[in-house]
Motif scaffolding. Structure first.
Motif, PDB file in Angstrom:
ATOM      1  N   GLY A  79     -27.796  -6.228 -49.647  1.00  0.00           N
ATOM      2  CA  GLY A  79     -28.983  -7.053 -49.822  1.00  0.00           C
ATOM      3  C   GLY A  79     -30.002  -6.731 -48.751  1.00  0.00           C
ATOM      4  N   ASP A  80     -31.001  -7.574 -48.613  1.00  0.00           N
ATOM      5  CA  ASP A  80     -32.062  -7.382 -47.624  1.00  0.00           C
ATOM      6  C   ASP A  80     -31.833  -8.322 -46.447  1.00  0.00           C
ATOM      7  N   PHE A  81     -31.827  -7.758 -45.231  1.00  0.00           N
ATOM      8  CA  PHE A  81     -31.596  -8.571 -44.036  1.00  0.00           C
ATOM      9  C   PHE A  81     -32.278  -7.931 -42.841  1.00  0.00           C
ATOM     10  N   LEU A  82     -33.239  -8.629 -42.258  1.00  0.00           N
ATOM     11  CA  LEU A  82     -33.899  -8.215 -41.022  1.00  0.00           C
ATOM     12  C   LEU A  82     -34.369  -6.758 -41.063  1.00  0.00           C
ATOM     13  N   GLY A  83     -34.894  -6.347 -42.219  1.00  0.00           N
ATOM     14  CA  GLY A  83     -35.432  -5.002 -42.329  1.00  0.00           C
ATOM     15  C   GLY A  83     -34.403  -3.925 -42.582  1.00  0.00           C
ATOM     16  N   MET A  84     -33.117  -4.276 -42.658  1.00  0.00           N
ATOM     17  CA  MET A  84     -32.098  -3.271 -42.961  1.00  0.00           C
ATOM     18  C   MET A  84     -32.202  -2.843 -44.419  1.00  0.00           C
ATOM     19  N   ASP A  85     -31.845  -1.615 -44.695  1.00  0.00           N
ATOM     20  CA  ASP A  85     -31.962  -1.076 -46.042  1.00  0.00           C
ATOM     21  C   ASP A  85     -30.844  -1.600 -46.938  1.00  0.00           C
ATOM     22  N   ASP A  86     -31.206  -2.081 -48.122  1.00  0.00           N
ATOM     23  CA  ASP A  86     -30.240  -2.565 -49.087  1.00  0.00           C
ATOM     24  C   ASP A  86     -29.501  -1.368 -49.695  1.00  0.00           C
ATOM     25  N   PRO A  87     -28.175  -1.306 -49.544  1.00  0.00           N
ATOM     26  CA  PRO A  87     -27.423  -0.147 -50.054  1.00  0.00           C
ATOM     27  C   PRO A  87     -27.052  -0.240 -51.526  1.00  0.00           C
ATOM     28  N   ALA A  88     -27.448  -1.321 -52.223  1.00  0.00           N
ATOM     29  CA  ALA A  88     -26.953  -1.586 -53.577  1.00  0.00           C
ATOM     30  C   ALA A  88     -27.205  -0.418 -54.522  1.00  0.00           C
ATOM     31  N   GLN A  89     -28.437   0.084 -54.568  1.00  0.00           N
ATOM     32  CA  GLN A  89     -28.749   1.139 -55.524  1.00  0.00           C
ATOM     33  C   GLN A  89     -28.020   2.431 -55.193  1.00  0.00           C
ATOM     34  N   ALA A  90     -27.831   2.703 -53.905  1.00  0.00           N
ATOM     35  CA  ALA A  90     -27.088   3.910 -53.526  1.00  0.00           C
ATOM     36  C   ALA A  90     -25.661   3.841 -54.060  1.00  0.00           C
ATOM     37  N   TYR A  91     -25.021   2.679 -53.925  1.00  0.00           N
ATOM     38  CA  TYR A  91     -23.665   2.532 -54.436  1.00  0.00           C
ATOM     39  C   TYR A  91     -23.635   2.689 -55.955  1.00  0.00           C
ATOM     40  N   LEU A  92     -24.590   2.057 -56.625  1.00  0.00           N
ATOM     41  CA  LEU A  92     -24.594   2.111 -58.081  1.00  0.00           C
ATOM     42  C   LEU A  92     -24.802   3.539 -58.565  1.00  0.00           C
ATOM     43  N   THR A  93     -25.706   4.266 -57.927  1.00  0.00           N
ATOM     44  CA  THR A  93     -25.933   5.667 -58.291  1.00  0.00           C
ATOM     45  C   THR A  93     -24.665   6.499 -58.083  1.00  0.00           C
ATOM     46  N   ALA A  94     -24.039   6.341 -56.923  1.00  0.00           N
ATOM     47  CA  ALA A  94     -22.839   7.116 -56.618  1.00  0.00           C
ATOM     48  C   ALA A  94     -21.676   6.739 -57.524  1.00  0.00           C
ATOM     49  N   ALA A  95     -21.569   5.460 -57.871  1.00  0.00           N
ATOM     50  CA  ALA A  95     -20.495   5.028 -58.773  1.00  0.00           C
ATOM     51  C   ALA A  95     -20.693   5.614 -60.160  1.00  0.00           C
ATOM     52  N   ARG A  96     -21.941   5.705 -60.594  1.00  0.00           N
ATOM     53  CA  ARG A  96     -22.214   6.223 -61.942  1.00  0.00           C
ATOM     54  C   ARG A  96     -22.055   7.729 -62.038  1.00  0.00           C
ATOM     55  N   ASP A  97     -22.445   8.450 -60.975  1.00  0.00           N
ATOM     56  CA  ASP A  97     -22.372   9.912 -61.074  1.00  0.00           C
ATOM     57  C   ASP A  97     -21.055  10.487 -60.556  1.00  0.00           C
ATOM     58  N   GLY A  98     -20.158   9.613 -60.097  1.00  0.00           N
ATOM     59  CA  GLY A  98     -18.835  10.049 -59.676  1.00  0.00           C
ATOM     60  C   GLY A  98     -18.733  10.517 -58.243  1.00  0.00           C
ATOM     61  N   SER A  99     -19.835  10.466 -57.498  1.00  0.00           N
ATOM     62  CA  SER A  99     -19.780  10.913 -56.099  1.00  0.00           C
ATOM     63  C   SER A  99     -19.193   9.856 -55.174  1.00  0.00           C
ATOM     64  N   LEU A 100     -19.009   8.625 -55.667  1.00  0.00           N
ATOM     65  CA  LEU A 100     -18.333   7.594 -54.869  1.00  0.00           C
ATOM     66  C   LEU A 100     -16.831   7.790 -55.052  1.00  0.00           C
ATOM     67  N   THR A 101     -16.206   8.409 -54.091  1.00  0.00           N
ATOM     68  CA  THR A 101     -14.769   8.684 -54.182  1.00  0.00           C
ATOM     69  C   THR A 101     -13.928   7.576 -53.568  1.00  0.00           C
ATOM     70  N   ALA A 102     -14.524   6.752 -52.709  1.00  0.00           N
ATOM     71  CA  ALA A 102     -13.815   5.600 -52.148  1.00  0.00           C
ATOM     72  C   ALA A 102     -13.851   4.433 -53.127  1.00  0.00           C
ATOM     73  N   ARG A 103     -13.008   3.465 -52.872  1.00  0.00           N
ATOM     74  CA  ARG A 103     -13.046   2.199 -53.615  1.00  0.00           C
ATOM     75  C   ARG A 103     -13.799   1.199 -52.736  1.00  0.00           C
ATOM     76  N   VAL A 104     -14.839   0.579 -53.284  1.00  0.00           N
ATOM     77  CA  VAL A 104     -15.730  -0.228 -52.447  1.00  0.00           C
ATOM     78  C   VAL A 104     -15.980  -1.591 -53.073  1.00  0.00           C
ATOM     79  N   VAL A 105     -15.907  -2.610 -52.229  1.00  0.00           N
ATOM     80  CA  VAL A 105     -16.324  -3.968 -52.585  1.00  0.00           C
ATOM     81  C   VAL A 105     -17.631  -4.248 -51.849  1.00  0.00           C
TER      82      VAL A 105
END
Length: 544
Positions: free
Chosen positions: A226-252
């Protein structure tokens, strides 16, 4: 059917303890564990036989509280991690700025509070090396930021700017902002800094993933989506990696609870859970940051902080979420099937979190939402047995449980001896029946599980010569490893992982030695040689 992998020739950490056995893997799962002679019939022409040669095979490590995308971004920016003095930190900023004249902002972070007097660096130090561009550098715990005069000017921060309700602008004796912004005050400048691009965030995630796999980490819980104190929200990066198969770890993914809002955000969290969960990424957790950190006086304490003279002050830290409303929020989240992941560092925050879990249990009855409390720096003895009673997991960051300058100079004097003796009570929690999980909070501290296990067992930093920190709270080696494997797997609802047993997913790691056979003081010398996720090798050390 022949196995795809066969591990033999070394000790294996099974649920029953270390054993001299062999392990067969077919597809994504462990299909047999037993004597090597009995598993020979599973070896076919395409079976890869891994000779452990005395090395230890154990379940893959899981980090129950980590921030890989910000960590990956910091590695590509002005990284101040490991700088021990103010001079080293300033020199690193100077070098980075000189090497990157095209950068409109100087971004990065990771500086240590103990490198600066009182833990608060000044704008003048940055002005001396970067006078013409704004500089915004969060510290290693990301609860404070170091800024220069140009950044303060752009944000309109001056002597008349009030402190935000959830933060503090550090000021000099005349009331002028001195260059350090604490907690919510970070937002005043952080919101102006340019955000990373989607491509930057994806690259940071994949960079971080490679690094974590090299440390034997096969799964993790991202503690802030999410968004917090100007930190970058990683949500879309995870979704992209999960969809294209580059996310090899299991992530919550732990969805950020906006502490400036209330229950009206819960329907949005339900929508995000559905929209973001894909493949190896699931977003079924909500992160509730209840307080800050002890070093800057924002961790929520039951009794006031002390001053430099040892006298009580009026400060008991901050509660970022209204403690009276928190039980209602947690009860509703629990009823909707969300796991609650609490940042609870001070003893008042720990009590507030446990009270909220108790309220949810009273209304909703038993559930499998598996709430967990992270950090747990100070826990009142009366609250230690409540973890087991409520089914709340204690999520420990073991590397912090040692004497080092930030602890000895910026924490213990302001807690006093009694409270200082209640810090990071791992042993007490375990003896009370609490389940332990473990994480790193990287980039706050190293994500290396072996280093964390070393401190959990020894209560001394690797290679350190400081006294043992509260020896009665040490863990045994097997208990420490369990926290980083089965304990975190439980928190992550990855029940098919965290153990070497037939039927489990083949998320495995090989160490270059068997730490059970060596001296506890040498645990940190162990290195990962291989990491597997679902039977696929995701890391192999050079030469192996």
């Amino acid at each position: 059917m022949y196995a795809d992998l066969l591990f033999t020739g070394g000790p294996v950490l099974t649920p029953e303890g270390p054993a001299d056995t062999a392990v067969a893997v077919t597809g994504e799962r462990i299909t047999a564990v037993g004597p090597a002679a009995g598993l020979r019939e599973l070896t076919g022409p395409r079976t890869e036989v891994v000779d452990l040669a005395g090395r230890l095979l154990l379940p893959g490590f899981q980090d129950a509280h980590v921030h890989p995308v910000p960590a990956g971004l910091e590695l590509s920016q002005c990284d101040l991690t490991g700088r021990r003095t103010a001079a080293e930190s300033v020199a690193a900023v100077r070098a980075y700025a000189k090497a990157h004249p095209e950068r409109v902002w100087i971004l990065g972070g990771g500086w240590s509070m103990e490198a600066f007097e009182g833990g608060t660096p000044t704008r003048e130090l940055l002005d001396s090396v970067v006078p013409d561009r704004p500089v915004y550098l969060p510290n290693r715990d990301h609860h404070g930021a170091w800024v220069n005069s140009r950044a303060l000017e752009l944000a309109g921060i001056d002597r008349d700017t009030p402190d935000p309700a959830d933060g503090r602008i550090e000021r000099d004796a005349s009331g002028v902002p001195s260059g350090t912004l604490q907690e919510g005050a970070m937002r005043l400048v952080g919101r102006l800094a340019p955000a990373a691009t989607p491509a930057d965030r994806l690259a940071a995630l994949l960079h971080a993933q490679r690094y974590l796999h090299a440390l034997g980490i096969t799964a993790w819980q991202d503690a802030l989506v999410g968004d917090f104190l100007g930190m970058d929200d990683p949500a879309q990066a995870y979704l992209t990696a999960a969809r294209d198969g580059s996310l090899t770890a299991r992530v919550v993914g732990a969805l950020w609870w906006d502490r400036a809002r209330g229950a009206e955000q819960i329907p949005e969290l339900v929508q995000k859970r559905a929209a973001l969960s894909h493949g190896r990424f699931r977003a079924g957790t909500v992160k509730l940051m209840l307080d800050g950190v002890a070093e800057n006086g924002t961790a929520a304490l039951l009794d006031p902080y002390l001053d430099k003279c040892g006298c009580a002050t009026a400060n008991r830290g901050k509660s970022f979420i209204d403690p009276e409303q928190l039980p209602k929020y947690v009860t509703e989240l629990d009823a909707l099937g969300f796991q609650c992941h609490f940042h609870a560092l001070g003893d008042r925050a720990v009590r507030d979190a446990l009270d909220a879990v108790a309220a949810a249990r009273a209304v909703n009855g038993p559930s499998d939402t598996r709430p967990h409390l992270a950090h747990l720096q100070v826990v009142h003895p009366a609250d230690v047995p409540r973890f087991a009673r409520l089914g709340a997991t204690a999520n420990i960051q073991a590397l912090w449980a040692a004497h080092e300058p930030q602890m000895d100079e910026l924490t213990i004097p302001f807690l006093g001896p009694e409270r200082a003796g209640r810090q990071y009570p791992f042993g007490s929690l375990l003896r009370s029946g609490a389940r332990l999980a473990a994480g790193s909070d990287w980039p706050v501290s190293s994500p290396d599980p072996v280093q964390g296990i070393h401190v959990a067992v020894n209560r001394v930093e690797p290679g350190g010569d400081a006294p043992v920190f509260l020896a009665g709270e040490r863990l045994g080696l097997r208990d420490a490893i369990t926290a980083y494997t089965a304990g975190s797997a439980y928190v992550n609802h990855l029940d098919d992982t965290g153990r070497v047993a037939a039927g489990a997913l083949a998320d495995l790691v090989v160490l270059d030695r068997d730490p059970f056979a060596g001296d506890p003081e040498d645990i940190a010398d162990a290195r990962v040689t291989h990491t597997y996720v679902g039977g696929a090798r995701v890391y192999s050390a050079q030469g192996d």
